[in-house]
Design an enzyme around this catalytic site. Structure first.
Site, PDB file in Angstrom:
ATOM      1  N   ARG A   1      66.944  16.591 -19.253  1.00 49.30           N
ATOM      2  CA  ARG A   1      67.990  17.529 -18.901  1.00 49.30           C
ATOM      3  C   ARG A   1      68.390  18.143 -20.043  1.00 49.30           C
ATOM      4  O   ARG A   1      68.725  17.595 -20.904  1.00 49.30           O
ATOM      5  CB  ARG A   1      69.091  16.943 -18.065  1.00 49.30           C
ATOM      6  CG  ARG A   1      68.429  16.204 -16.649  1.00 49.30           C
ATOM      7  CD  ARG A   1      68.230  17.504 -15.772  1.00 49.30           C
ATOM      8  NE  ARG A   1      68.060  16.822 -14.480  1.00 49.30           N
ATOM      9  CZ  ARG A   1      66.860  16.498 -13.967  1.00 49.30           C
ATOM     10  NH1 ARG A   1      65.723  16.647 -14.704  1.00 49.30           N
ATOM     11  NH2 ARG A   1      66.558  16.068 -12.759  1.00 49.30           N
TER      12      ARG A   1
ATOM     13  N   GLU B   1      69.513  27.912 -18.939  1.00 47.46           N
ATOM     14  CA  GLU B   1      68.427  28.095 -18.539  1.00 47.46           C
ATOM     15  C   GLU B   1      68.564  29.360 -17.711  1.00 47.46           C
ATOM     16  O   GLU B   1      69.144  29.242 -16.810  1.00 47.46           O
ATOM     17  CB  GLU B   1      67.757  26.684 -17.859  1.00 47.46           C
ATOM     18  CG  GLU B   1      67.461  25.902 -18.821  1.00 47.46           C
ATOM     19  CD  GLU B   1      66.624  24.517 -18.090  1.00 47.46           C
ATOM     20  OE1 GLU B   1      66.469  24.496 -17.025  1.00 47.46           O
ATOM     21  OE2 GLU B   1      66.362  23.610 -19.011  1.00 47.46           O
TER      22      GLU B   1
ATOM     23  N   HIS C   1      60.877  24.522 -18.881  1.00 48.00           N
ATOM     24  CA  HIS C   1      61.175  23.649 -17.885  1.00 48.00           C
ATOM     25  C   HIS C   1      60.278  23.429 -16.920  1.00 48.00           C
ATOM     26  O   HIS C   1      59.830  23.733 -15.812  1.00 48.00           O
ATOM     27  CB  HIS C   1      62.401  24.114 -17.043  1.00 48.00           C
ATOM     28  CG  HIS C   1      62.932  22.844 -16.408  1.00 48.00           C
ATOM     29  ND1 HIS C   1      64.502  22.787 -16.099  1.00 48.00           N
ATOM     30  CD2 HIS C   1      62.507  21.716 -15.949  1.00 48.00           C
ATOM     31  CE1 HIS C   1      64.809  21.564 -15.594  1.00 48.00           C
ATOM     32  NE2 HIS C   1      63.703  20.953 -15.547  1.00 48.00           N
TER      33      HIS C   1
END
Length: 524
Positions: A231, A260, A278
Site C-alpha cells: 500500500r 495514485e 499498481h
C-alpha cells in the site's frame, strides 16, 4: 431458474461455473439507470471494481440473494445495505496472493540488476556493460515486514533464491515464523539494520502509516533495496527520496504510491527508482482465480452450503440474527480493542458470558469477536466464517465460559494475554449502544467512538491535566473522558474519546509524563 447478472468483465471459466447453477446474463458498461432496471430480476449479481453497488441499487433488487465480488476489496459495494436486506456478499481474498508475491520478486530482481535502466540504455543504441553492474540475491538477507498470506508467499520464493529471511510481524507467534524458516525480530529497526532487501506486506492503518520513516531509512545499509507492493503510505516518500538522491540506500522498487496516479512525484525523477502502476493483481491468473473463486462461493451459497469467503455474515435465520446482532457488534468492537491494546502475538483469550447470554448459543458472538481481533492486523479477507480458522492457524487459544454472576446483566467479559501483557475488558449493550463497563478490573461506564485512548496511571493531582494539555498542544481534541479507580491515590485508568488519531510521537510524550504507566490508542 436462478438469474445471474454479470456487470463487469469476468473470466470465461468463471462464467462456465455460474452457468451450472443459473442463467447468466453478461451486461458490461451499464449506465446507472440500466443497472437499476436489470437488478430487479436478478438473484445473483457479480461485479469487479467497475460496478458501484450502492444502496439505491440494492433497494431496487427485489430477488437478490448474493453479490459476488471477483477480487478482494468491497469498497464499491454497500455491504451494510446488503446485510440489512439479508443479501450475502462474497469475495475472493486469496486470488492475487501469488501474483503480488511474484511481482515483489520481479521488482527485487529488476532493482538488484538495474534491468529497466539497462533496457532503456540498450534501446537508445548504447552498449554500456559496466554502468549497470548489479548485486545477487543469493546469500543476502531479506527483511519481510508482514507475514500474512502474501508475505508467506514471498518467503517461499526468496528461500528458493538462497536468501536468508528475517521477519517483523508482532502478531505472528515465534513458532509459526520458525516453521516457515523465518527468524522473527521484535523490533522493525533491527530488521532495517540487518536487511539487504526489505519488502512490505501489511495493510495501511494509522499505526502502519510511514512504518518506514526517516528513522528506519537512516538505519539501513548503503546497499539496501526497498520494495513496496502493498500500500502507498507505508513509506515516508519524502524521506525515501532524500535517502535515494543522496545515495544513502541503493534503490527502491515501488508498485504503489501515496497518491495514485502519482502527480509530479520526485521519486520518479531518480535513476535508482523503478516502478509499476499498481500492477500487483494484474495477471491473467489472478483475474481467472478471482472469477472462479467467487463463482464457486456463489454456487455454495445457492446450494445452502456455508461459503468460506462471506464478507458480511453466514446465512442464518433472521429472528436469531436480530437477537444476537447487537452483541456480535459489541464482541467485534471488544476484539478490536483487545488486539490494539495487547499490540503483540495474542496467546490466549477467554470470553465469559453473563445474564441471558450465558444461555444462548454463542458461536456467532465468538466469530464476531475473532473478526474484530484479527481485523487490525490483516490486509483483507477476514470474516465471520474464516475468523476461527485464521485464529487457529495463528495459535490463538480461544475459550468460552459462562457465569451465573449478573453484576452487569447481559454482558461479555474478555480476558486476554499476549507475550507482552495481560488485559481484561467488560462490555454490554445499554440503550442499544455498546458500553465499556470495566477495564482491567476498574469500573467505568463509557461509550467508545472513533479513536479511543486507554491510559493507566497513578491517581495524583495534575496527571490527567498534563495528558489533556499534551493532547491539546498537538491539536487533538478530547470528545469525552472518564476515570476509573479503586481508591484515591492508587492505580487508575482513564478512557478518552478523541476527535483525531494520535501520532506515535504524541504517545511517547504522554508516556514521559510522571505517573503514567501505560498508553494504548485504539482506532475503532
Amino acid at each position: 431458474m436462478v438469474k445471474i447478472l454479470v456487470t463487469d468483465p469476468l473470466h470465461e471459466d468463471a462464467i462456465k461455473i455460474l452457468e451450472e447453477v443459473g442463467e447468466v446474463e453478461v451486461a458490461t458498461g451499464l449506465t446507472k439507470e440500466e443497472l437499476l432496471e436489470k437488478i430487479k430480476d436478478a438473484d445473483v449479481l457479480v461485479v469487479r471494481s467497475g460496478t458501484k453497488v450502492t444502496r439505491d441499487v440494492i433497494e431496487k433488487a427485489e430477488k437478490l440473494k448474493v453479490i459476488g465480488r471477483a477480487g478482494v476489496g468491497v469498497d464499491n459495494i454497500d455491504v451494510e445495505a446488503a446485510t440489512e436486506k439479508g443479501i450475502i456478499v462474497v469475495n475472493a481474498p486469496d486470488a492475487s496472493s501469488i501474483s503480488v508475491a511474484e511481482l515483489t520478486m520481479g521488482l527485487m530482481l529488476a532493482a538488484a540488476r538495474n534491468i529497466p535502466q539497462a533496457t532503456a540504455s540498450l534501446k537508445r543504441g548504447e552498449w554500456d556493460r559496466k554502468r549497470f553492474k548489479g548485486i545477487e540475491l543469493y546469500g543476502k538477507t531479506l527483511g519481510v515486514i508482514g507475514l500474512g498470506r502474501i508475505g508467506q508467499q514471498v518467503v517461499k520464493r526468496a528461500k528458493a533464491f538462497g536468501m536468508n529471511i528475517i521477519g517483523y510481524d508482532p502478531y505472528i507467534p515465534k513458532e509459526v515464523a520458525e516453521s516457515m524458516g523465518v527468524e522473527l525480530v521484535d523490533d522493525i529497526n533491527e530488521l532495517c539494520k540487518r536487511a539487504d532487501f526489505i519488502t512490505l506486506h501489511v495493510p495501511l492503518t494509522p499505526k502502519t502509516r510511514h512504518i518506514i520513516g526517516r528513522e528506519q531509512i537512516a538505519l539501513m545499509k548503503k546497499n539496501a533495496i526497498i520494495v513496496n507492493c502493498a500500500r502507498g503510505g507505508l513509506i515516508d516518500e519524502k524521506a525515501l527520496y532524500e535517502a535515494l538522491k543522496e545515495g544513502k540506500i541503493r534503490a527502491a522498487a515501488l508498485d504503489v504510491f501515496e497518491e495514485e496516479p502519482p502527480k509530479d512525484n520526485p521519486l520518479l525523477t531518480l535513476d535508482n527508482v523503478i516502478g509499476t502502476p499498481h500492477q500487483g493483481a494484474s495477471t491473467e491468473e489472478a483475474q481467472k482465480a478471482a472469477g472462479t473463486i467467487v463463482a464457486e462461493q456463489i454456487k455454495k451459497v445457492l446450494r445452502g452450503e456455508l461459503a468460506e469467503n462471506v464478507v458480511n455474515m453466514p446465512n442464518i435465520p433472521q429472528e436469531k440474527l436480530g437477537k444476537l446482532k447487537p452483541y456480535m457488534l459489541l464482541a467485534e468492537m471488544l476484539g478490536n480493542i483487545v488486539m490494539q491494546v495487547l499490540d503483540g502475538s495474542v496467546n490466549r483469550v477467554e470470553l465469559i458470558y453473563s445474564g441471558e447470554l450465558a444461555k444462548e448459543k454463542t458461536d456467532l458472538i465468538k466469530r464476531a469477536f475473532l473478526k474484530g481481533l484479527l481485523s487490525p492486523i490483516l490486509l483483507a479477507g477476514i470474516n465471520l466464517v474464516n475468523a476461527p480458522i485464521i485464529a487457529k492457524n495463528r495459535n490463538i487459544n480461544v475459550v468460552e465460559s459462562s457465569t451465573s454472576e449478573e453484576k452487569y446483566g447481559n454482558a461479555i467479559k474478555i480476558t486476554a494475554e499476549s507475550d507482552k501483557k495481560k488485559f481484561s475488558i467488560v462490555g454490554a449493550i445499554i440503550n442499544n449502544k455498546p458500553v465499556i463497563l470495566e477495564v482491567d478490573g476498574y469500573e467505568v461506564s463509557f461509550i467508545p467512538e472513533g479513536v479511543l485512548a486507554i491510559i493507566k496511571h497513578i491517581d495524583r493531582p495534575g496527571t490527567i491535566g498534563r495528558v489533556c494539555i499534551t493532547l491539546g498542544d498537538y491539536g487533538i481534541n478530547i470528545a469525552s473522558m472518564q476515570v476509573g479507580r479503586k481508591e484515591p491515590g492508587g492505580e487508575s485508568v482513564m478512557l478518552l474519546n478523541l476527535d483525531h488519531t494520535v501520532p506515535e510521537e504524541v504517545i511517547e510524550k504522554i508516556k514521559e509524563i510522571p505517573n503514567i504507566k501505560d498508553v494504548a490508542v485504539i482506532n475503532l
